[in-house]
Design a protein around this motif. Sequence first.
Motif, short mmCIF file in Angstrom:
data_model
loop_
_atom_site.label_atom_id
_atom_site.label_comp_id
_atom_site.label_asym_id
_atom_site.label_seq_id
_atom_site.Cartn_x
_atom_site.Cartn_y
_atom_site.Cartn_z
N PHE A 109 -47.48 -36.58 -15.40
CA PHE A 109 -48.74 -37.41 -15.82
C PHE A 109 -49.62 -36.74 -14.76
O PHE A 109 -49.75 -37.06 -13.63
N LEU A 112 -51.90 -39.30 -12.71
CA LEU A 112 -51.08 -40.13 -11.73
C LEU A 112 -50.83 -39.29 -10.56
O LEU A 112 -50.75 -38.36 -10.36
N ASP A 116 -46.24 -41.81 -7.79
CA ASP A 116 -46.05 -42.40 -9.12
C ASP A 116 -45.24 -41.77 -10.17
O ASP A 116 -44.70 -42.39 -10.81
N ALA A 119 -41.77 -42.04 -8.99
CA ALA A 119 -41.31 -43.24 -9.14
C ALA A 119 -41.18 -43.74 -10.48
O ALA A 119 -40.15 -44.61 -10.86
N ILE A 120 -41.82 -43.23 -11.56
CA ILE A 120 -41.66 -43.84 -12.66
C ILE A 120 -40.34 -43.50 -13.24
O ILE A 120 -39.86 -44.15 -14.24
N ARG A 183 -38.78 -35.65 -9.89
CA ARG A 183 -38.84 -36.79 -10.97
C ARG A 183 -37.58 -36.80 -11.77
O ARG A 183 -36.92 -37.91 -12.00
#
Lengths: 282, 298
Positions: A109, A112, A116, A119-120, A183
């Motif tokens: 992303f 972002l 973030d 974390a997503i 991620r």
Amino acid sequence: MPPPDTTSGSPNGHLSARAPAALALDHISLAFGGVRALTDVSLEVRTGEIRSIIGPNGAGKSSLLNVISGVYQPQSGAVYIDGVPYPRIDPARLAAIGIARTFQNLALFDGLSVLDNIAIARSPRGGGDLLSQFLALPEARRAARKAREEADDLVQFFGLETYRHRRVGSLPYGARKRVELARALIARPRLLLLDEPMAGMNHQDKHDMTQFIRSARDRFSTTVILIEHDLSVVMNLSDRIAVLDFGNKIADGTPTDVRTNDAVIAAYLGVDHDHPQGVTQS
Amino acid sequence: MMADQIQFFFEVLIGGLLSGVMYSLVALGFVLIYKTSGVLNFAQGSMVLFAALTFVQLREKGLPFAVAFLITLILMAVLGITVERTVMRPLLNRSPIVLFLATLGLSYIIEAGAQLIWGTQVHALDLGISDTPIQVGPVSISQFDISAALISGTLVAALVFFFQRTRTGLTFRAVADDPFAALAVGLRLSRIWALVWITAGLIALVAGLLWGARLGVQFSLSLIVLKAFPVLVLGGFDSILGTIVGGLIIGATEKLAEVFVGPLFGGGIETWFAYVVALVFLLIRPTGLFGQKVVERV
């Protein structure tokens, strides 16, 4: 799942002989119309190992990865994860199955922050419904804090501290690759699929990434499957290597085995196709 | 004389800013859906009308405020989910103009549906907020305007909190940023979009009540979408902060222009002045004040 033995970096140091393979592909065949992308490919990945799949362009590496991640549905053959057969893998439920992946061209992303972005992907283990999130009830706050801590942990692990609140789109390429790896790891995957993790990187980035992949495997007790073009990286990083050529598996073994395999050398250096030597073609 | 002028100027300015907050509220419904699914939802206006009509009818049937509000909210949620399932999802990945036309059609269907169910009469809506002006220092301000601005402001603040601080808000932002990447990390887009439409329904309900109380609940209520467009052009179609600032600027310039420039044109410029501002903005800053700049690599 018991954590695998990750004490040794030697090729066969992670095996628990009796446990079912982390991933097993059983006679997978995949065709698009008349084009056979994969022919009768079987592959076993042991828990905790770093398993590479290599091969010349068009050999079927990406197809294989896409079969594992459910993007393609093979015409025949079966996929087993920790011994459990998965007749159909729903790409949308990949995280729930315990598979995380990175992409050759990154799927981050850009707008972002680094934090973030990481974390997503943390699967919401508890943390409350929408209302409790909105009202910032203790349970939701705890979950949010936990997610932040875990993301922060990964930020540190991958040396991304200085970028923590930066927009991912503004980061250098090597750092973005690391964000994507972080991620993938926050979901605590059993299987980590890496699609050309070294693509587009310079020498130093590649060196760092090799270290990161190895230490991530050790730290998070995950099993790594990667496809990669850079042979020196693959030889250095992998416990075992499978070689594809024209959709067939032509070799499978330790880096030493593969390096000296005639069929592999032929596939990479080219052979006189009127008189193939050891290369099975359909 | 001079002091009177200044006092009058401030009264107009404050009145303009307060009504600007209500423009922001309508624009917010657009931004929410545009940000997360790339659709400019023209039906937002008819959703406002539908919500206001439903609420006022329930009230006239004698239901208490809270019950009527809750039932309307549930109906808005059902409407939102239905629209997402039956119209938006089948049209996924179609070009923006197709989606826009779909919402245009949808707005007429929702309006006609509301008319079918609730009839075409104009209803007065009393929220129990008095409209008598109060004195703040030397300036008198409409109580209703203040309350409406407060309610709108609270809703906007709650939404900002939701977007920035909650996990679901983060998933909203992620989907808005890159739907492909969102799929890649296993976010359930359909669930998120359903939630977005429900939230847009809530905003439509609040906007419907405030505007309905101000203008009467009637079919022209759906035309307030047209007021939202200049706000969106100013603030950027994808910025929550932008809708607030855009709304304030439009509200203030509109009222100031009407009072101070209007007489030169013989009055009545309030209805179109906002569009002049928007047009000028389009020419000099097409992405709006806070819209994301599109940088293309060639």
